[in-house]
Design an enzyme around this catalytic site. Structure first.
Site, PDB file in Angstrom:
ATOM      1  N   HIS A 152       0.880  -1.174   0.000  1.00 34.61           N
ATOM      2  CA  HIS A 152       0.000   0.000   0.000  1.00 34.61           C
ATOM      3  C   HIS A 152       0.912   1.217   0.000  1.00 34.61           C
ATOM      4  CE1 HIS A 152      -3.551   2.445   0.664  1.00 34.61           C
ATOM      5  NE2 HIS A 152      -2.713   3.214   1.342  1.00 34.61           N
ATOM      6  N   CYS A 153       0.794   2.048  -1.024  1.00 37.02           N
ATOM      7  CA  CYS A 153       1.720   3.174  -1.172  1.00 37.02           C
ATOM      8  C   CYS A 153       1.088   4.448  -0.612  1.00 37.02           C
ATOM      9  CB  CYS A 153       2.059   3.352  -2.649  1.00 37.02           C
ATOM     10  SG  CYS A 153       3.147   4.749  -2.927  1.00 37.02           S
ATOM     11  N   VAL A 154       1.769   5.041   0.387  1.00 31.03           N
ATOM     12  CA  VAL A 154       1.221   6.256   0.994  1.00 31.03           C
ATOM     13  C   VAL A 154       1.419   7.482   0.088  1.00 31.03           C
ATOM     14  CG1 VAL A 154       1.345   5.514   3.401  1.00 31.03           C
ATOM     15  CG2 VAL A 154       3.332   6.601   2.352  1.00 31.03           C
TER      16      VAL A 154
END
Ligand SMILES: [Zn+2]
Ligand SMILES: [Zn+2]
Length: 273
Positions: free
Chosen positions: A114-116
């Site tokens: 999950h890429c912030v």
């Protein structure tokens, strides 16, 4: 997670502001080619486009409607992925290589992470945009850094800084070193030197992260799998029995097929329709 985006955005604005305000007009005066000077702007447009795609494209959400097709894409390796695993939230059997993202609250096909930065999961369907985003972002830093270094070298050569001499303690004329040239340039163009130092630092960080993702690409691993393999290897370091993970990754199918899997991800939907 929001302040990270803002910090990245602000530093990008600062670097591009300095580039446009000083480096670009100076280089125009010195007769630099338009293509090299405009390259950072072309890359920033490309980066914005890939960023937009990463944020908005579906990473490969597993839903009751596509679940059956996605189950057929990868076989269970019996190590990280088991046929019997059911996602307690989505209440669906987990296809091999999928993972439930707690932030997005959904299972994602070939989950990477999950890429912030893009506030989205990176999975089977958008990893190609994520890689292009990283390449254009590193390219921006490389292009700004290259133009700036070329500008400073040109200035140093034109002002004959490299031929300057100084008188040492023994009264001899000695050529100045590179440190002196950098000091002189720093005193003349302090903002440009600061911007260059920062850009080079960012470039090495980004290039390292991009290289890591290309290593995952050619070995057909997701970040999630790499992390689990690494931890597993560490746990088994004292054990005389080698870890199961060390025996090989069953999803690795050779360079060409690994790359093809990223460019045109398999969802089996084409065959079913
Ligand atoms: Zn789930
Ligand atoms: Zn997510």
């Amino acid at each position: 997670m929001f302040h990270k985006d803002l910090a990245l955005h602000h530093s990008e604005v600062a670097v591009y502001g300095e580039y446009s305000w000083e480096v670009f007009p100076y280089c125009m005066e010195l007769g630099f080619g338009h293509s090299i000077l405009l390259l950072p702007y072309i890359l920033v447009l490309g980066k914005m486009y890939f960023f937009y795609l990463c944020c908005t494209r579906d990473p490969g959400t597993i839903s009751p409607s596509n679940h059956k097709q996605l189950l057929k894409v990868y076989t269970y390796d019996g190590i990280l992925y088991h046929q019997s695993h059911i996602c307690p939230t989505c209440e669906l059997t987990k296809p091999a290589r999928s993972k439930h993202c707690r932030v997005c609250n959904r299972c994602v096909h070939r989950f990477d992470h999950h890429c912030v930065w893009v506030n989205n999961c990176i999975g089977a369907l958008n990893i190609r945009y994520f890689l292009l985003y990283l390449v254009t972002l590193s390219g921006m830093a490389a292009a700004v850094g290259t133009v700036t270094v070329r500008f400073l070298v040109q200035v140093a050569l034109m002002s004959n800084l490299h031929q300057a001499m100084y008188v040492n303690a023994d009264g001899e004329h000695v050529p100045v070193g590179n440190l002196y040239i950098v000091q002189r340039l720093f005193l003349t163009f302090p903002r440009i030197l600061f911007m260059l130092g920062f850009t080079l630092l960012i470039f090495f960080l980004l290039a390292g992260y991009t290289a890591f993702h290309f290593y995952l690409l050619i070995t057909n691993q997701t970040s999630n799998e790499w992390y689990k393999h690494k931890n597993s290897c560490l746990c088994h370091m004292d054990n005389s029995q080698p870890s199961k993970y060390l025996r090989g990754n069953i999803y690795h199918r050779g360079f060409v097929r690994n790359v093809k899997e990223i460019i045109s991800p398999e969802t089996q939907q084409k065959k079913v329709r």
